[in-house]
Design an enzyme around this catalytic site. Structure first.
Site, PDB file in Angstrom:
ATOM      1  N   ASP A 198      -7.220  17.792  10.558  1.00 17.04           N
ATOM      2  CA  ASP A 198      -7.299  19.242  10.389  1.00 17.04           C
ATOM      3  C   ASP A 198      -8.740  19.726  10.600  1.00 17.04           C
ATOM      4  O   ASP A 198      -9.677  19.137  10.054  1.00 17.04           O
ATOM      5  CB  ASP A 198      -6.836  19.581   8.960  1.00 17.04           C
ATOM      6  CG  ASP A 198      -6.665  21.070   8.751  1.00 17.04           C
ATOM      7  OD1 ASP A 198      -5.870  21.682   9.482  1.00 17.04           O
ATOM      8  OD2 ASP A 198      -7.320  21.622   7.850  1.00 17.04           O
ATOM      9  N   GLU A 204      -9.453  -1.500  12.168  1.00 15.69           N
ATOM     10  CA  GLU A 204      -9.229  -2.582  11.196  1.00 15.69           C
ATOM     11  C   GLU A 204      -7.767  -3.034  11.225  1.00 15.69           C
ATOM     12  O   GLU A 204      -7.405  -4.030  10.612  1.00 15.69           O
ATOM     13  CB  GLU A 204      -9.583  -2.094   9.773  1.00 15.69           C
ATOM     14  CG  GLU A 204     -11.075  -1.871   9.558  1.00 15.69           C
ATOM     15  CD  GLU A 204     -11.377  -1.069   8.285  1.00 15.69           C
ATOM     16  OE1 GLU A 204     -10.467  -0.898   7.433  1.00 15.69           O
ATOM     17  OE2 GLU A 204     -12.522  -0.602   8.161  1.00 15.69           O
TER      18      GLU A 204
HETATM   19  C1  GLC Z   1      -5.826  24.237  10.289  1.00 14.77           C
HETATM   20  C2  GLC Z   1      -4.368  24.275   9.921  1.00 14.77           C
HETATM   21  C3  GLC Z   1      -4.093  25.596   9.293  1.00 14.77           C
HETATM   22  C4  GLC Z   1      -4.939  25.722   8.044  1.00 14.77           C
HETATM   23  C5  GLC Z   1      -6.407  25.526   8.350  1.00 14.77           C
HETATM   24  C6  GLC Z   1      -7.215  25.302   7.111  1.00 14.77           C
HETATM   25  O1  GLC Z   1      -6.148  25.166  11.264  1.00 14.77           O
HETATM   26  O2  GLC Z   1      -3.581  24.008  11.030  1.00 14.77           O
HETATM   27  O3  GLC Z   1      -2.742  25.762   8.997  1.00 14.77           O
HETATM   28  O4  GLC Z   1      -4.761  26.987   7.480  1.00 14.77           O
HETATM   29  O5  GLC Z   1      -6.619  24.398   9.151  1.00 14.77           O
HETATM   30  O6  GLC Z   1      -6.952  24.041   6.575  1.00 14.77           O
END
Ligand code: GLC
Length: 555
Positions: free
Chosen positions: A217, A268
């Site tokens: 993310d 790993e």
């Molecule tokens: C990314 C995710 C989104 C979230 C953001 C903050 O863009 O896909 O859904 O709100 O990160 O974590």
């Protein structure tokens, strides 16, 4: 020609170079517990749908304990499961069962920020300014005589200042902390070795439980220029995506060192675990460094997602992405939708185009029939390109964006933080309709967490099952053929060979013996010689290909 069944991607260590991965937005996939929110038991009941579709892998959005201030992207404990979704044992069983039917399982790691309810953040609040506990996050004194102004002018992606002031233990107004997203998502300090160590351990925790990899993310956000320079009035409000390559908190050069460490953790294991980056970068060339051979394996191609329905634009995007990533030996991952952007059926069906709004978030007239017709053709293009493909749950049913959810139902933090002016991303997160009967169309026994439109009865899985002309069957047939046709799949280093059939037509071949033609215009075009194996619209042999349609040919 004879069909050879090529080796299934899941059988080899390089499966990720050509895999078709299905994104499960857990909250909206299937609810077995009857609370209106999807859960792990629901996924386990519906694994047959994924096997029947013919995908190679799944990616699950975050399932960790979370106050759900941002749909689970606010994690309070990275080594456990949110009780409303299930238990750790159920998670392990899901991974086992998915593996048993040949599906790889990717999880979602959220390293840019934790929840404000994570123990680390609680400890930081209780500790003094300058303490090691605060140094896991980005705390700073405010500006102004009494520190009453935020440390700089950065804005949060969901609206408002990226800084929030805390109250110190003695009750006095104190320091500020950085949050590039919601106020309940404090940003971690990735210059702190303890943070780095912790996340390497979290990766191992889930790898040891069978996860095959992670979607990362906000991979482009982890490193910040901790001198915290102001962005200036205009730049600070460009949200989510860097407006220039030299940005103080997006796509910083320091981030690559972190991913080199992560790659070593992946190595790993045998077979090696894999990563896919969510990295919103300024231009396609900025994605390339993330995919160097000692960094991440793959990253979503968001340029493809943002490209308009235009043959020339699509061709340019494909050529650029393929040649840039080929230079570092990485496959391209084609993607059209996810849980953050308006569903592509709606984007493709919008009849007014605003070049400033490539994601077509703004509402305006939509021709859904046209959107679905184009979506069928675009899928057939996407699935034939060299590399991997990500599908977002519900696109196989042709679901559209729900633009008119009642305001009281909206849950995306964007709605609140924008002062109730930007509706946010709930419209692409409405639960999946499984059956044409029942109050929540087979998703749940209770009211779903977001209301489902009654007309989705027509799009429910059970309806489409019995209709060979449905979107669902197009996906099934196309995915089956993608495995059977030797020319399709990874095709490392092979650029498509383009044919000139006019400005509005995408036509190209891949060896051995495969051609795809997509007509993005309105006028019918002559179909090249070959044996048709799939069409996006009914087409008699020898008939020209109508507008907004595609055909696959073998020769
Ligand atoms: C990314 C995710 C989104 C979230 C953001 C903050 O863009 O896909 O859904 O709100 O990160 O974590």
């Amino acid at each position: 020609m004879t069909h050879r069944t090529s080796q299934a991607p899941s059988d080899n260590a390089l499966w990720w170079r050509s895999a078709v991965t299905y994104q499960i937005y857990l909250r909206s996939f299937a609810d077995a517990s009857g609370d209106g929110l999807g859960d792990i038991a629901g996924i386990r009941k519906r694994l047959g749908h994924l096997a029947g579709l013919g995908v190679d892998a799944v990616w699950l959005n975050p399932w960790y304990p979370s106050p759900q201030a941002d749909g689970g992207y606010d994690v309070a404990d990275y080594r456990s499961i949110e009780p409303t979704f299930g238990t750790l044992r159920e998670a392990e069983l899901l991974i086992e069962e998915a593996h048993a039917i040949g599906l790889k399982v990717l999880l979602d790691i959220v390293p840019n920020h934790t929840s404000d309810e994570h123990p680390w953040f609680r400890e930081a609040l209780a500790a003094r300014p300058g303490s090691p506990e605060r140094n896991r996050y980005v705390f700073r004194p405010g500006r102004g005589d009494d520190g009453q102004l935020p440390p700089n002018d950065w804005w949060a992606t969901f609206g408002g200042s990226a800084w929030e002031r805390v109250t110190e233990a003695d009750g006095a107004p104190g320091e500020w902390y950085l949050h590039l997203f919601d106020v309940k998502q404090p940003d971690l300090n990735w210059e702190n070795p303890e943070v780095r160590q912790e996340f390497r351990d979290i990766l191992r925790f889930w790898f040891d439980r069978g996860a095959d990899g992670f979607r990362i993310d906000v991979a482009h956000g982890l490193s910040k220029d901790l001198a915290l320079p102001d962005l200036g009035e205009e730049r600070s409000k460009v949200m989510g995506v860097p407006d220039r390559p030299d940005h103080p908190h997006w796509d910083r050069p320091e981030v690559h060192e972190i991913f080199r460490e992560w790659r070593k953790v992946a190595q790993e294991y045998t077979p090696e675990k894999i990563f896919v980056a969510e990295a919103w970068v300024y231009s396609p060339d900025r994605l390339q460094p993330y995919l160097r051979s000692d960094e991440l394996h793959t990253a979503f191609d968001f340029d493809f997602l943002r490209t308009q329905w235009d043959a020339q634009a699509l061709r340019t995007c494909v050529e650029t992405s393929l040649s840039l990533l080929d230079e570092v030996g990485a496959p391209v991952l084609w993607v059209l939708s996810n849980h953050d952007v308006p569903r592509h059926v709606t984007r493709l069906g919008r009849t007014s185009i605003d070049p400033q709004d490539p994601l077509r978030r703004t509402t305006g007239p939509v021709d859904l029939e046209l959107g679905r017709r184009r979506a069928r053709a675009l899928l057939m293009f996407e699935l034939t390109l060299p590399g991997g493909v990500y599908l977002y749950q519900g696109e196989e049913l042709g679901l559209e964006e729900i633009d008119d959810l009642p305001e009281e139902a909206l849950q995306d933090p964007t709605w609140r933080r924008s002062g109730f002016t930007v509706r946010g991303r709930d419209g692409c997160r409405v639960p999946v309709p499984w059956s044409s009967a029942g109050p929540s169309l087979g998703f749940s026994d209770a009211d779903p967490w977001l209301p489902m439109p009654a007309h989705w009865r027509e799009l429910a899985v059970d309806r489409q099952e019995t209709d060979p002309a449905s979107m669902l069957w197009l996906y099934r047939n196309a995915l089956r053929l993608r495995k059977e046709i030797p020319a399709l799949g990874a095709g490392d280093g092979a650029l498509p060979h383009w044919h000139d059939l006019g400005r509005e037509v995408l036509a190209y071949s891949r060896e051995p013996g495969f051609t795809c033609v997509v007509n993005t215009g309105r006028d019918p075009v002559r179909v090249p010689d070959g044996q048709p194996v799939l069409t996006s619209v009914p087409l008699a042999e020898g008939e020209p290909l109508p507008g907004n349609a595609a055909i696959w040919l073998l020769h």
